[in-house]
Write a protein that holds these residues in place. Structure first.
Motif, mmCIF file in Angstrom:
data_model
loop_
_atom_site.group_PDB
_atom_site.id
_atom_site.type_symbol
_atom_site.label_atom_id
_atom_site.label_comp_id
_atom_site.label_asym_id
_atom_site.label_seq_id
_atom_site.Cartn_x
_atom_site.Cartn_y
_atom_site.Cartn_z
ATOM 1 N N PRO A 82 -27.284 -21.587 9.989
ATOM 2 C CA PRO A 82 -26.998 -20.150 10.013
ATOM 3 C C PRO A 82 -28.188 -19.266 9.660
ATOM 4 O O PRO A 82 -28.401 -18.225 10.289
ATOM 5 C CB PRO A 82 -25.867 -20.001 8.987
ATOM 6 C CG PRO A 82 -25.165 -21.313 9.004
ATOM 7 C CD PRO A 82 -26.252 -22.331 9.232
ATOM 8 N N ALA A 87 -28.902 -12.925 12.752
ATOM 9 C CA ALA A 87 -27.482 -12.607 12.857
ATOM 10 C C ALA A 87 -27.231 -11.109 12.936
ATOM 11 O O ALA A 87 -26.359 -10.648 13.680
ATOM 12 C CB ALA A 87 -26.726 -13.220 11.671
ATOM 13 N N TYR A 137 -21.547 -20.113 15.079
ATOM 14 C CA TYR A 137 -21.104 -19.505 13.821
ATOM 15 C C TYR A 137 -20.216 -18.280 13.983
ATOM 16 O O TYR A 137 -20.018 -17.530 13.028
ATOM 17 C CB TYR A 137 -22.337 -19.180 12.970
ATOM 18 C CG TYR A 137 -23.178 -20.413 12.754
ATOM 19 C CD1 TYR A 137 -22.667 -21.507 12.062
ATOM 20 C CD2 TYR A 137 -24.458 -20.516 13.300
ATOM 21 C CE1 TYR A 137 -23.407 -22.661 11.895
ATOM 22 C CE2 TYR A 137 -25.209 -21.666 13.130
ATOM 23 C CZ TYR A 137 -24.680 -22.741 12.433
ATOM 24 O OH TYR A 137 -25.414 -23.888 12.281
ATOM 25 N N ALA A 140 -17.543 -18.176 11.370
ATOM 26 C CA ALA A 140 -17.912 -18.286 9.955
ATOM 27 C C ALA A 140 -17.339 -17.108 9.174
ATOM 28 O O ALA A 140 -17.280 -15.978 9.668
ATOM 29 C CB ALA A 140 -19.425 -18.342 9.806
ATOM 30 N N TRP A 145 -21.300 -12.537 10.218
ATOM 31 C CA TRP A 145 -20.495 -13.169 11.267
ATOM 32 C C TRP A 145 -19.102 -12.559 11.333
ATOM 33 O O TRP A 145 -18.539 -12.404 12.419
ATOM 34 C CB TRP A 145 -20.420 -14.676 11.034
ATOM 35 C CG TRP A 145 -21.756 -15.323 10.848
ATOM 36 C CD1 TRP A 145 -22.267 -15.820 9.687
ATOM 37 C CD2 TRP A 145 -22.772 -15.500 11.844
ATOM 38 N NE1 TRP A 145 -23.538 -16.314 9.899
ATOM 39 C CE2 TRP A 145 -23.877 -16.131 11.208
ATOM 40 C CE3 TRP A 145 -22.856 -15.199 13.206
ATOM 41 C CZ2 TRP A 145 -25.041 -16.468 11.893
ATOM 42 C CZ3 TRP A 145 -24.018 -15.516 13.883
ATOM 43 C CH2 TRP A 145 -25.091 -16.146 13.238
ATOM 44 N N ASN A 194 -24.471 -28.883 10.089
ATOM 45 C CA ASN A 194 -24.151 -27.612 10.737
ATOM 46 C C ASN A 194 -22.758 -27.658 11.343
ATOM 47 O O ASN A 194 -21.982 -26.704 11.237
ATOM 48 C CB ASN A 194 -25.178 -27.292 11.825
ATOM 49 C CG ASN A 194 -26.558 -26.978 11.261
ATOM 50 O OD1 ASN A 194 -26.705 -26.697 10.079
ATOM 51 N ND2 ASN A 194 -27.567 -27.054 12.114
ATOM 52 N N TYR A 197 -19.982 -27.412 8.765
ATOM 53 C CA TYR A 197 -19.830 -26.022 8.316
ATOM 54 C C TYR A 197 -19.042 -25.215 9.344
ATOM 55 O O TYR A 197 -18.158 -24.427 8.984
ATOM 56 C CB TYR A 197 -21.194 -25.406 8.082
ATOM 57 C CG TYR A 197 -21.166 -23.931 7.769
ATOM 58 C CD1 TYR A 197 -20.741 -23.470 6.522
ATOM 59 C CD2 TYR A 197 -21.548 -22.991 8.721
ATOM 60 C CE1 TYR A 197 -20.705 -22.113 6.236
ATOM 61 C CE2 TYR A 197 -21.519 -21.637 8.439
ATOM 62 C CZ TYR A 197 -21.092 -21.203 7.205
ATOM 63 O OH TYR A 197 -21.044 -19.860 6.933
ATOM 64 N N VAL A 198 -19.346 -25.408 10.619
ATOM 65 C CA VAL A 198 -18.646 -24.676 11.679
ATOM 66 C C VAL A 198 -17.155 -24.976 11.639
ATOM 67 O O VAL A 198 -16.316 -24.077 11.834
ATOM 68 C CB VAL A 198 -19.237 -25.041 13.056
ATOM 69 C CG1 VAL A 198 -18.369 -24.479 14.180
ATOM 70 C CG2 VAL A 198 -20.660 -24.509 13.178
#
Length: 224
Positions: A82, A87, A137, A140, A145, A194, A197-198
């Protein structure tokens, strides 16, 4: 779900009251799930039904930080996490896409041959009624996000078996020049955390889909 069902769902977002407004559909999911393959398919099918320029593509991967910036931040070894994306820039472009129906809007992408982001590879024309955006993401919970999510009409979670995703990722990394051992190390130490986490954002999505049976790039270079 098969490709016809997914296309019908996307077209359904353009039907009924407000159908001439611009709709942004988001696709979230872990690396290798099939997000960009599905996004490109939906854009092509909506344009086939609704006409040229009626749909457009906006990948989060265009907001990867460059190698120069990742080096400055000490994040080259975590590329794809991330913190390695702009972002805020992504959210700002989404806001413009939602509000501006009078200008061409240029969209960056990620070039796997250069291994760098590139400017203005895609364009969202004024007549685009559906914009499909995809990235790891989008579901998230953390800001910014969550701000992006509020701009989406729906957010689909693109699911795939872990073993399938791992093989796709290995193909991708080998095609990018890594040897087998290095590719497997990258999947284990970077892509896997990753992806885990997603998965935490799955419950925040409006629909769970599996992009099975869609064509993928023969050389494995596409962002899956």
């Amino acid at each position: 779900m098969n490709e016809d069902t997914l296309t019908s769902l996307a077209l359904g977002l353009l039907r009924g009251p407000g159908g001439n407004a611009r709709t942004i559909l988001g696709l979230a999911g872990p690396p290798g799930a099939g997000k960009s393959t599905l996004a490109r398919h939906l854009v092509a099918e909506v344009q086939r039904v609704e006409g040229p320029g009626s749909a457009a593509y906006l990948p989060l991967d265009g907001f990867h930080l460059s190698a120069a910036q990742l080096g400055r931040l000490g994040l080259l070894h975590r590329k794809g996490a991330p913190a390695t994306f702009d972002a805020q820039g992504y959210v700002a472009l989404l806001r413009r896409v939602a509000a501006d129906r009078f200008q061409d809007i240029y969209v960056p992408d990620f070039d796997r041959d250069l291994d760098e982001p590139v400017a203005a590879r895609h364009v969202i024309p004024p007549q685009a009624r559906l914009v499909v955006t995809e990235g790891n993401y989008l579901a998230a919970a953390e800001s910014p996000w969550s701000e992006a999510r509020r701009l989406l009409r729906e957010l689909w979670y693109v699911d795939a078996d872990d073993a399938v995703r791992e093989e796709r990722l290995l193909v991708r990394h080998r095609a990018g020049g890594r040897d087998e051992a290095t590719a497997r190390h990258w999947v284990t130490t970077n892509d896997h955390p990753n992806g885990e986490y997603v998965k935490e954002g799955r419950s925040l999505c409006t629909r769970i889909v599996r992009a099975e049976g869609l064509p993928v790039a023969r050389d494995g270079r596409s962002v899956l």
